[in-house]
Design a protein around this motif. Sequence first.
Motif, mmCIF file in Angstrom:
data_model
loop_
_atom_site.group_PDB
_atom_site.id
_atom_site.type_symbol
_atom_site.label_atom_id
_atom_site.label_comp_id
_atom_site.label_asym_id
_atom_site.label_seq_id
_atom_site.Cartn_x
_atom_site.Cartn_y
_atom_site.Cartn_z
ATOM 1 N N ARG A 1 -3.412 -8.157 3.828
ATOM 2 C CA ARG A 1 -4.465 -7.569 3.011
ATOM 3 C C ARG A 1 -4.346 -6.041 2.997
ATOM 4 O O ARG A 1 -4.472 -5.401 1.953
ATOM 5 C CB ARG A 1 -5.827 -8.002 3.537
ATOM 6 N N ALA A 2 -4.095 -5.449 4.168
ATOM 7 C CA ALA A 2 -3.948 -3.988 4.252
ATOM 8 C C ALA A 2 -2.727 -3.519 3.465
ATOM 9 O O ALA A 2 -2.776 -2.500 2.768
ATOM 10 C CB ALA A 2 -3.834 -3.561 5.705
ATOM 11 N N LEU A 3 -1.629 -4.252 3.552
ATOM 12 C CA LEU A 3 -0.419 -3.904 2.816
ATOM 13 C C LEU A 3 -0.642 -3.997 1.311
ATOM 14 O O LEU A 3 -0.184 -3.126 0.551
ATOM 15 C CB LEU A 3 0.717 -4.836 3.236
ATOM 16 N N ASP A 4 -1.372 -5.014 0.869
ATOM 17 C CA ASP A 4 -1.679 -5.146 -0.557
ATOM 18 C C ASP A 4 -2.546 -3.981 -1.054
ATOM 19 O O ASP A 4 -2.364 -3.498 -2.175
ATOM 20 C CB ASP A 4 -2.385 -6.474 -0.835
ATOM 21 N N ARG A 5 -3.487 -3.540 -0.227
ATOM 22 C CA ARG A 5 -4.316 -2.382 -0.605
ATOM 23 C C ARG A 5 -3.476 -1.129 -0.764
ATOM 24 O O ARG A 5 -3.667 -0.345 -1.694
ATOM 25 C CB ARG A 5 -5.380 -2.149 0.465
ATOM 26 N N ILE A 6 -2.551 -0.924 0.163
ATOM 27 C CA ILE A 6 -1.676 0.258 0.099
ATOM 28 C C ILE A 6 -0.806 0.210 -1.155
ATOM 29 O O ILE A 6 -0.669 1.208 -1.869
ATOM 30 C CB ILE A 6 -0.800 0.364 1.383
ATOM 31 N N LYS B 1 -1.460 -1.311 -3.928
ATOM 32 C CA LYS B 1 -2.306 -1.156 -5.099
ATOM 33 C C LYS B 1 -2.607 0.324 -5.363
ATOM 34 O O LYS B 1 -2.646 0.757 -6.502
ATOM 35 C CB LYS B 1 -3.617 -1.918 -4.881
ATOM 36 N N ASN B 2 -2.796 1.100 -4.289
ATOM 37 C CA ASN B 2 -3.101 2.526 -4.453
ATOM 38 C C ASN B 2 -1.917 3.333 -4.954
ATOM 39 O O ASN B 2 -2.091 4.384 -5.564
ATOM 40 C CB ASN B 2 -3.601 3.111 -3.130
ATOM 41 N N TYR B 3 -0.692 2.899 -4.707
ATOM 42 C CA TYR B 3 0.497 3.655 -5.117
ATOM 43 C C TYR B 3 1.059 3.223 -6.455
ATOM 44 O O TYR B 3 2.056 3.755 -6.902
ATOM 45 C CB TYR B 3 1.588 3.536 -4.048
#
Length: 152
Positions: free
Chosen positions: A142-147, A149-151
């Motif tokens: 989940r944390a990797l997907d958020r990162i 998504k932001n880039y």
Amino acid sequence: MNQNKINILNRKAKFEYEFLDKYTAGIKLAGTEIKAIREGKAGIAESFCEFNNGELFVINMHIDEYSHATYFNHNPKSERKLLLNKKELRKLEKEVRNTGLTIIPTRLFINDRGLAKLDIVLARGKKMYDKRETIKDRDNKRALDRIKKNYK
């Protein structure tokens, strides 16, 4: 057709068990049971499968009573026979008896011919540390997907 949209899942099973082998089985149902399933009034959250005289039964599967039935309605928590090939039944029974595995239903659905089917899984129970590992992997993903998504 509305009947193809019935897809009742056992969400807790993936967290509690490690899946080894998957099968699709038919279910022997009464008339009011299939009508209740088509209304979406069934649950497999706490159900499991058990052998009785060489036949496989699903235990603790809840199908609500059909709303338009009379006194001919079914018992909501009765055992229901699962329909598999003899070869598959023998293989499953051998695995359950010898290695102590369990059979868990994961999905109840209605196929394109209008028949109720149950996806069952040969599974091994997870230990507490396995569950923590699953939670950690899910949080990391989940944390990797958020990162990511932001880039973008």
